[in-house]
Scaffold this motif. Sequence first.
Motif, short mmCIF file in Angstrom:
data_model
loop_
_atom_site.label_atom_id
_atom_site.label_comp_id
_atom_site.label_asym_id
_atom_site.label_seq_id
_atom_site.Cartn_x
_atom_site.Cartn_y
_atom_site.Cartn_z
N HIS A 11 0.82 -1.21 0.00
CA HIS A 11 0.00 0.00 0.00
C HIS A 11 0.85 1.26 0.00
O HIS A 11 1.76 1.41 0.81
CB HIS A 11 -0.96 0.03 1.18
N VAL A 12 0.52 2.15 -0.91
CA VAL A 12 1.21 3.43 -1.04
C VAL A 12 0.20 4.54 -0.77
O VAL A 12 -0.88 4.55 -1.36
CB VAL A 12 1.79 3.61 -2.46
N TYR A 13 0.52 5.45 0.17
CA TYR A 13 -0.29 6.65 0.36
C TYR A 13 0.32 7.76 -0.49
O TYR A 13 1.53 7.96 -0.46
CB TYR A 13 -0.24 7.12 1.82
N VAL A 14 -0.54 8.46 -1.21
CA VAL A 14 -0.06 9.60 -1.99
C VAL A 14 -0.77 10.84 -1.50
O VAL A 14 -2.00 10.85 -1.36
CB VAL A 14 -0.35 9.39 -3.50
N ASN A 15 -0.02 11.87 -1.16
CA ASN A 15 -0.64 13.16 -0.83
C ASN A 15 0.27 14.27 -1.31
O ASN A 15 1.25 14.03 -2.04
CB ASN A 15 -0.94 13.24 0.67
N GLY A 16 -0.06 15.52 -0.94
CA GLY A 16 0.67 16.69 -1.41
C GLY A 16 2.18 16.63 -1.21
O GLY A 16 2.94 17.22 -1.97
N ARG A 17 2.58 15.90 -0.16
CA ARG A 17 4.02 15.87 0.13
C ARG A 17 4.74 14.70 -0.53
O ARG A 17 5.92 14.48 -0.29
CB ARG A 17 4.24 15.83 1.65
N GLY A 18 4.00 13.92 -1.31
CA GLY A 18 4.68 12.81 -1.98
C GLY A 18 4.02 11.48 -1.66
O GLY A 18 2.87 11.44 -1.24
N ALA A 19 4.77 10.41 -1.87
CA ALA A 19 4.24 9.07 -1.69
C ALA A 19 4.94 8.38 -0.53
O ALA A 19 6.13 8.55 -0.32
CB ALA A 19 4.44 8.27 -2.98
N THR A 20 4.16 7.62 0.24
CA THR A 20 4.73 6.82 1.33
C THR A 20 4.38 5.36 1.09
O THR A 20 3.20 5.01 0.98
CB THR A 20 4.10 7.21 2.69
N LEU A 21 5.40 4.53 1.00
CA LEU A 21 5.17 3.09 0.90
C LEU A 21 4.93 2.59 2.32
O LEU A 21 5.86 2.43 3.10
CB LEU A 21 6.38 2.41 0.26
N ALA A 22 3.65 2.40 2.67
CA ALA A 22 3.30 2.05 4.05
C ALA A 22 3.45 0.55 4.30
O ALA A 22 3.88 0.12 5.38
CB ALA A 22 1.87 2.48 4.36
N LEU A 23 3.11 -0.26 3.31
CA LEU A 23 3.24 -1.72 3.44
C LEU A 23 3.80 -2.27 2.15
O LEU A 23 3.41 -1.83 1.06
CB LEU A 23 1.88 -2.37 3.70
N GLU A 24 4.68 -3.25 2.25
CA GLU A 24 5.25 -3.84 1.06
C GLU A 24 5.20 -5.36 1.13
O GLU A 24 5.74 -5.98 2.04
CB GLU A 24 6.71 -3.39 0.90
N GLN A 25 4.51 -5.94 0.16
CA GLN A 25 4.49 -7.39 -0.05
C GLN A 25 4.24 -8.20 1.22
O GLN A 25 5.07 -8.99 1.65
CB GLN A 25 5.80 -7.82 -0.72
N ILE A 26 3.07 -7.96 1.76
CA ILE A 26 2.67 -8.70 2.96
C ILE A 26 1.92 -9.96 2.54
O ILE A 26 0.94 -9.90 1.79
CB ILE A 26 1.74 -7.84 3.84
N ASP A 27 2.39 -11.10 3.02
CA ASP A 27 1.69 -12.38 2.86
C ASP A 27 1.31 -12.86 4.25
O ASP A 27 2.16 -12.93 5.12
CB ASP A 27 2.59 -13.44 2.20
N LEU A 28 0.04 -13.19 4.42
CA LEU A 28 -0.39 -13.64 5.75
C LEU A 28 -1.64 -14.48 5.62
O LEU A 28 -2.52 -14.16 4.80
CB LEU A 28 -0.68 -12.40 6.62
N GLN A 29 -1.71 -15.55 6.40
CA GLN A 29 -2.93 -16.36 6.46
C GLN A 29 -3.35 -16.50 7.91
O GLN A 29 -2.53 -16.79 8.76
CB GLN A 29 -2.67 -17.76 5.91
N VAL A 30 -4.63 -16.28 8.17
CA VAL A 30 -5.16 -16.43 9.52
C VAL A 30 -6.25 -17.49 9.47
O VAL A 30 -7.15 -17.43 8.62
CB VAL A 30 -5.70 -15.10 10.07
N GLU A 31 -6.17 -18.44 10.40
CA GLU A 31 -7.12 -19.56 10.41
C GLU A 31 -8.36 -19.20 11.25
O GLU A 31 -8.28 -18.38 12.17
CB GLU A 31 -6.45 -20.80 11.03
N GLN A 32 -9.46 -19.87 10.94
CA GLN A 32 -10.70 -19.75 11.72
C GLN A 32 -10.41 -19.98 13.21
O GLN A 32 -9.77 -20.97 13.57
CB GLN A 32 -11.69 -20.79 11.21
N GLY A 33 -10.83 -19.06 14.05
CA GLY A 33 -10.65 -19.21 15.50
C GLY A 33 -9.29 -18.78 16.03
O GLY A 33 -9.05 -18.80 17.23
N GLU A 34 -8.42 -18.38 15.12
CA GLU A 34 -7.07 -17.99 15.55
C GLU A 34 -7.06 -16.54 16.04
O GLU A 34 -7.79 -15.70 15.52
CB GLU A 34 -6.10 -18.15 14.37
N PHE A 35 -6.21 -16.26 17.02
CA PHE A 35 -5.98 -14.89 17.49
C PHE A 35 -4.56 -14.49 17.12
O PHE A 35 -3.61 -15.14 17.53
CB PHE A 35 -6.10 -14.82 19.02
N VAL A 36 -4.46 -13.43 16.35
CA VAL A 36 -3.15 -12.98 15.90
C VAL A 36 -2.92 -11.56 16.39
O VAL A 36 -3.82 -10.72 16.31
CB VAL A 36 -3.08 -13.02 14.35
#
Length: 226
Positions: A11-36
Amino acid sequence: QTVVELRQLSHVYVNGRGATLALEQIDLQVEQGEFVSLIGPSGCGKTTLLSLISGLLLPTEGTVLIAGERIKRPTPKVGYMLQQDYLFPWRTIYENAAIGLELTGKEEAAYKPLVLELLSDMGLADCADSYPQQLSGGMRQRVALVRTLATEPDILLLDEPFSALDYQTKLQLEDLVAVTLRSRGKTAILVTHDITEAIAMSDRIIVLQPRPGRIRAEVEVPGNIR
Ligand code: ADP
Ligand code: ADP
Protein backbone atom coordinates in the motif's frame (compact mmCIF):
# COMPACT_ATOMS: atom_id res chain seq x y z
CA GLN A 1 -9.82 -23.24 7.37
CA THR A 2 -8.22 -19.96 6.30
CA VAL A 3 -10.52 -16.98 6.91
CA VAL A 4 -8.16 -14.12 6.17
CA GLU A 5 -5.58 -14.34 3.44
CA LEU A 6 -3.31 -11.53 2.33
CA ARG A 7 -1.39 -12.06 -0.89
CA GLN A 8 1.49 -9.81 -1.84
CA LEU A 9 -0.25 -6.84 -0.32
CA SER A 10 1.35 -3.43 -0.81
CA HIS A 11 0.00 0.00 0.00
CA VAL A 12 1.21 3.43 -1.04
CA TYR A 13 -0.29 6.65 0.36
CA VAL A 14 -0.06 9.60 -1.99
CA ASN A 15 -0.64 13.16 -0.83
CA GLY A 16 0.67 16.69 -1.41
CA ARG A 17 4.02 15.87 0.13
CA GLY A 18 4.68 12.81 -1.98
CA ALA A 19 4.24 9.07 -1.69
CA THR A 20 4.73 6.82 1.33
CA LEU A 21 5.17 3.09 0.90
CA ALA A 22 3.30 2.05 4.05
CA LEU A 23 3.24 -1.72 3.44
CA GLU A 24 5.25 -3.84 1.06
CA GLN A 25 4.49 -7.39 -0.05
CA ILE A 26 2.67 -8.70 2.96
CA ASP A 27 1.69 -12.38 2.86
CA LEU A 28 -0.39 -13.64 5.75
CA GLN A 29 -2.93 -16.36 6.46
CA VAL A 30 -5.16 -16.43 9.52
CA GLU A 31 -7.12 -19.56 10.41
CA GLN A 32 -10.70 -19.75 11.72
CA GLY A 33 -10.65 -19.21 15.50
CA GLU A 34 -7.07 -17.99 15.55
CA PHE A 35 -5.98 -14.89 17.49
CA VAL A 36 -3.15 -12.98 15.90
CA SER A 37 -1.37 -9.92 17.29
CA LEU A 38 0.36 -7.34 15.12
CA ILE A 39 3.18 -5.55 16.90
CA GLY A 40 5.87 -3.14 15.81
CA PRO A 41 6.93 0.49 16.19
CA SER A 42 4.75 3.43 15.24
CA GLY A 43 4.59 3.82 11.48
CA CYS A 44 5.18 0.16 10.60
CA GLY A 45 1.75 -0.09 8.98
CA LYS A 46 -0.40 -1.77 11.63
CA THR A 47 -3.38 0.54 11.19
CA THR A 48 -3.01 0.43 7.41
CA LEU A 49 -3.07 -3.37 7.52
CA LEU A 50 -6.29 -3.42 9.58
CA SER A 51 -7.89 -0.86 7.24
CA LEU A 52 -7.04 -3.07 4.26
CA ILE A 53 -8.43 -6.20 5.94
CA SER A 54 -11.61 -4.30 6.85
CA GLY A 55 -12.13 -3.18 3.26
CA LEU A 56 -12.16 0.51 4.27
CA LEU A 57 -8.97 0.98 2.30
CA LEU A 58 -8.18 -0.72 -1.00
CA PRO A 59 -4.62 -1.97 -1.54
CA THR A 60 -2.37 -0.44 -4.17
CA GLU A 61 -1.26 -3.95 -5.04
CA GLY A 62 -2.14 -7.46 -3.96
CA THR A 63 -5.26 -9.14 -2.65
CA VAL A 64 -7.27 -9.46 0.56
CA LEU A 65 -9.38 -12.60 0.73
CA ILE A 66 -12.04 -12.92 3.45
CA ALA A 67 -13.41 -16.48 3.67
CA GLY A 68 -11.96 -17.05 0.22
CA GLU A 69 -13.57 -14.01 -1.39
CA ARG A 70 -11.72 -10.98 -2.61
CA ILE A 71 -13.03 -7.92 -0.79
CA LYS A 72 -13.77 -4.66 -2.51
CA ARG A 73 -15.67 -2.90 0.28
CA PRO A 74 -16.40 -3.40 3.99
CA THR A 75 -18.23 -6.65 4.67
CA PRO A 76 -20.40 -7.64 7.66
CA LYS A 77 -18.07 -10.63 8.13
CA VAL A 78 -15.45 -8.26 9.55
CA GLY A 79 -15.96 -6.06 12.63
CA TYR A 80 -13.53 -3.22 13.30
CA MET A 81 -13.12 -1.82 16.80
CA LEU A 82 -11.19 1.43 16.96
CA GLN A 83 -8.76 2.60 19.60
CA GLN A 84 -11.22 5.19 20.85
CA ASP A 85 -14.74 4.20 21.65
CA TYR A 86 -16.74 7.03 19.99
CA LEU A 87 -19.91 6.37 21.94
CA PHE A 88 -22.72 8.84 21.39
CA PRO A 89 -23.22 10.77 24.66
CA TRP A 90 -26.94 11.30 24.06
CA ARG A 91 -27.65 7.60 23.57
CA THR A 92 -27.96 5.04 26.35
CA ILE A 93 -25.51 2.16 26.60
CA TYR A 94 -28.05 -0.18 25.05
CA GLU A 95 -28.74 2.30 22.23
CA ASN A 96 -25.02 2.71 21.61
CA ALA A 97 -24.49 -1.04 21.56
CA ALA A 98 -27.38 -1.58 19.15
CA ILE A 99 -26.58 1.20 16.69
CA GLY A 100 -24.97 -1.02 14.04
CA LEU A 101 -28.07 -3.21 13.99
CA GLU A 102 -30.43 -0.25 14.04
CA LEU A 103 -28.71 1.03 10.90
CA THR A 104 -29.35 -2.26 9.09
CA GLY A 105 -33.06 -1.48 9.41
CA LYS A 106 -33.88 -4.72 11.23
CA GLU A 107 -36.76 -4.86 13.69
CA GLU A 108 -35.55 -4.15 17.22
CA ALA A 109 -37.30 -7.28 18.50
CA ALA A 110 -35.00 -9.34 16.28
CA TYR A 111 -31.77 -8.07 17.83
CA LYS A 112 -32.53 -6.75 21.32
CA PRO A 113 -32.05 -10.13 23.07
CA LEU A 114 -28.60 -10.56 21.50
CA VAL A 115 -27.49 -7.04 22.47
CA LEU A 116 -28.68 -7.56 26.06
CA GLU A 117 -26.95 -10.95 26.23
CA LEU A 118 -23.67 -9.43 25.00
CA LEU A 119 -23.96 -6.57 27.50
CA SER A 120 -24.50 -9.14 30.21
CA ASP A 121 -21.49 -11.22 29.08
CA MET A 122 -19.40 -8.07 29.32
CA GLY A 123 -20.62 -7.35 32.86
CA LEU A 124 -22.75 -4.41 31.72
CA ALA A 125 -26.25 -5.78 32.37
CA ASP A 126 -26.97 -3.09 34.96
CA CYS A 127 -25.76 -0.26 32.71
CA ALA A 128 -28.08 -0.74 29.74
CA ASP A 129 -30.05 2.43 30.56
CA SER A 130 -27.05 4.50 31.66
CA TYR A 131 -25.23 7.05 29.49
CA PRO A 132 -21.56 6.84 28.41
CA GLN A 133 -20.43 9.69 30.68
CA GLN A 134 -21.60 7.66 33.70
CA LEU A 135 -19.19 4.82 32.82
CA SER A 136 -15.46 4.30 33.38
CA GLY A 137 -13.05 4.04 30.45
CA GLY A 138 -12.89 0.26 30.75
CA MET A 139 -16.67 0.00 30.73
CA ARG A 140 -16.91 2.22 27.65
CA GLN A 141 -14.42 0.01 25.81
CA ARG A 142 -16.59 -2.99 26.71
CA VAL A 143 -19.62 -1.20 25.24
CA ALA A 144 -17.62 -0.55 22.07
CA LEU A 145 -16.79 -4.24 21.90
CA VAL A 146 -20.44 -5.21 22.36
CA ARG A 147 -21.37 -2.82 19.56
CA THR A 148 -18.83 -4.51 17.29
CA LEU A 149 -19.94 -8.03 18.28
CA ALA A 150 -23.64 -7.22 17.95
CA THR A 151 -23.53 -7.30 14.15
CA GLU A 152 -22.10 -10.85 14.47
CA PRO A 153 -18.89 -10.54 12.49
CA ASP A 154 -16.77 -13.72 12.18
CA ILE A 155 -13.55 -11.75 12.27
CA LEU A 156 -12.71 -8.97 14.72
CA LEU A 157 -10.11 -6.32 14.12
CA LEU A 158 -9.06 -4.60 17.33
CA ASP A 159 -6.82 -1.53 17.11
CA GLU A 160 -5.12 -1.05 20.48
CA PRO A 161 -8.41 -1.53 22.31
CA PHE A 162 -6.87 -1.35 25.78
CA SER A 163 -4.18 1.28 25.33
CA ALA A 164 -6.00 4.07 27.15
CA LEU A 165 -6.79 1.97 30.24
CA ASP A 166 -5.01 1.64 33.56
CA TYR A 167 -3.01 -1.53 34.18
CA GLN A 168 -5.48 -3.46 36.35
CA THR A 169 -8.45 -2.66 34.10
CA LYS A 170 -6.40 -3.69 31.09
CA LEU A 171 -5.54 -7.10 32.56
CA GLN A 172 -9.17 -7.77 33.46
CA LEU A 173 -10.37 -6.74 30.03
CA GLU A 174 -7.77 -8.81 28.18
CA ASP A 175 -9.08 -11.83 30.00
CA LEU A 176 -12.75 -11.05 29.54
CA VAL A 177 -12.34 -10.25 25.85
CA ALA A 178 -10.25 -13.35 25.12
CA VAL A 179 -12.78 -15.62 26.86
CA THR A 180 -15.78 -13.96 25.21
CA LEU A 181 -14.35 -14.04 21.70
CA ARG A 182 -12.96 -17.56 21.96
CA SER A 183 -16.17 -19.00 23.41
CA ARG A 184 -18.00 -17.54 20.42
CA GLY A 185 -15.53 -19.01 17.94
CA LYS A 186 -14.38 -15.63 16.62
CA THR A 187 -11.17 -14.98 14.76
CA ALA A 188 -9.29 -11.91 16.00
CA ILE A 189 -6.52 -9.67 14.76
CA LEU A 190 -5.24 -7.35 17.45
CA VAL A 191 -2.90 -4.38 17.11
CA THR A 192 -0.92 -3.59 20.23
CA HIS A 193 2.29 -1.92 21.36
CA ASP A 194 2.34 -4.19 24.38
CA ILE A 195 4.22 -7.47 24.01
CA THR A 196 2.80 -8.83 27.27
CA GLU A 197 -0.70 -8.25 25.94
CA ALA A 198 0.22 -9.91 22.64
CA ILE A 199 1.47 -12.99 24.50
CA ALA A 200 -1.56 -13.11 26.80
CA MET A 201 -4.10 -12.71 24.01
CA SER A 202 -2.83 -14.43 20.91
CA ASP A 203 -1.83 -17.70 19.30
CA ARG A 204 0.62 -16.02 16.98
CA ILE A 205 2.50 -12.72 17.00
CA ILE A 206 3.41 -10.97 13.77
CA VAL A 207 6.25 -8.49 14.18
CA LEU A 208 6.26 -5.67 11.61
CA GLN A 209 9.11 -3.34 10.77
CA PRO A 210 8.72 0.17 9.33
CA ARG A 211 9.84 2.00 6.18
CA PRO A 212 8.45 0.17 4.37
CA GLY A 213 6.14 -1.93 6.56
CA ARG A 214 7.11 -5.58 6.21
CA ILE A 215 6.80 -8.74 8.26
CA ARG A 216 9.99 -9.08 10.26
CA ALA A 217 9.16 -12.22 12.22
CA GLU A 218 6.31 -14.53 13.22
CA VAL A 219 6.21 -16.19 16.61
CA GLU A 220 3.81 -18.91 17.73
CA VAL A 221 2.50 -18.55 21.29
CA PRO A 222 1.82 -21.97 22.80
CA GLY A 223 -0.75 -22.54 25.50
CA ASN A 224 -3.54 -20.06 24.77
CA ILE A 225 -6.40 -22.52 24.39
CA ARG A 226 -8.12 -22.37 21.03
P1 ADP B 1 -1.05 5.29 15.15
O1 ADP B 1 0.38 5.27 15.57
O2 ADP B 1 -2.01 4.91 16.23
O3 ADP B 1 -1.31 4.57 13.86
P2 ADP B 1 -0.68 7.89 13.96
O4 ADP B 1 -0.49 9.08 14.83
O5 ADP B 1 0.45 7.26 13.23
O6 ADP B 1 -1.44 6.80 14.87
O7 ADP B 1 -1.81 8.21 12.86
C1 ADP B 1 -3.00 8.88 13.20
C2 ADP B 1 -3.77 9.20 11.93
O8 ADP B 1 -3.00 10.02 11.05
C3 ADP B 1 -4.14 7.97 11.13
O9 ADP B 1 -5.46 8.11 10.69
C4 ADP B 1 -3.19 7.95 9.95
O10 ADP B 1 -3.83 7.41 8.81
C5 ADP B 1 -2.88 9.42 9.75
N1 ADP B 1 -1.48 9.63 9.30
C6 ADP B 1 -0.38 9.06 9.80
N2 ADP B 1 0.71 9.47 9.14
C7 ADP B 1 0.27 10.33 8.18
C8 ADP B 1 0.92 11.10 7.18
N3 ADP B 1 2.24 11.05 6.99
N4 ADP B 1 0.16 11.89 6.39
C9 ADP B 1 -1.16 11.94 6.56
N5 ADP B 1 -1.83 11.24 7.50
C10 ADP B 1 -1.12 10.45 8.30
P1 ADP C 1 1.09 2.23 12.56
O1 ADP C 1 -0.36 1.98 12.74
O2 ADP C 1 1.93 1.01 12.69
O3 ADP C 1 1.60 3.37 13.41
P2 ADP C 1 0.29 3.34 10.01
O4 ADP C 1 -0.41 2.28 9.26
O5 ADP C 1 -0.53 4.39 10.71
O6 ADP C 1 1.30 2.67 11.03
O7 ADP C 1 1.28 4.12 9.03
C1 ADP C 1 2.22 3.44 8.17
C2 ADP C 1 2.95 4.49 7.35
O8 ADP C 1 2.04 5.11 6.46
C3 ADP C 1 3.59 5.58 8.18
O9 ADP C 1 4.78 5.97 7.51
C4 ADP C 1 2.55 6.68 8.12
O10 ADP C 1 3.13 7.97 8.27
C5 ADP C 1 1.99 6.51 6.73
N1 ADP C 1 0.57 6.93 6.64
C6 ADP C 1 -0.46 6.42 7.38
N2 ADP C 1 -1.63 7.00 7.02
C7 ADP C 1 -1.33 7.88 6.05
C8 ADP C 1 -2.09 8.79 5.27
N3 ADP C 1 -3.41 8.88 5.41
N4 ADP C 1 -1.43 9.55 4.36
C9 ADP C 1 -0.10 9.45 4.19
N5 ADP C 1 0.69 8.61 4.89
C10 ADP C 1 0.09 7.84 5.81
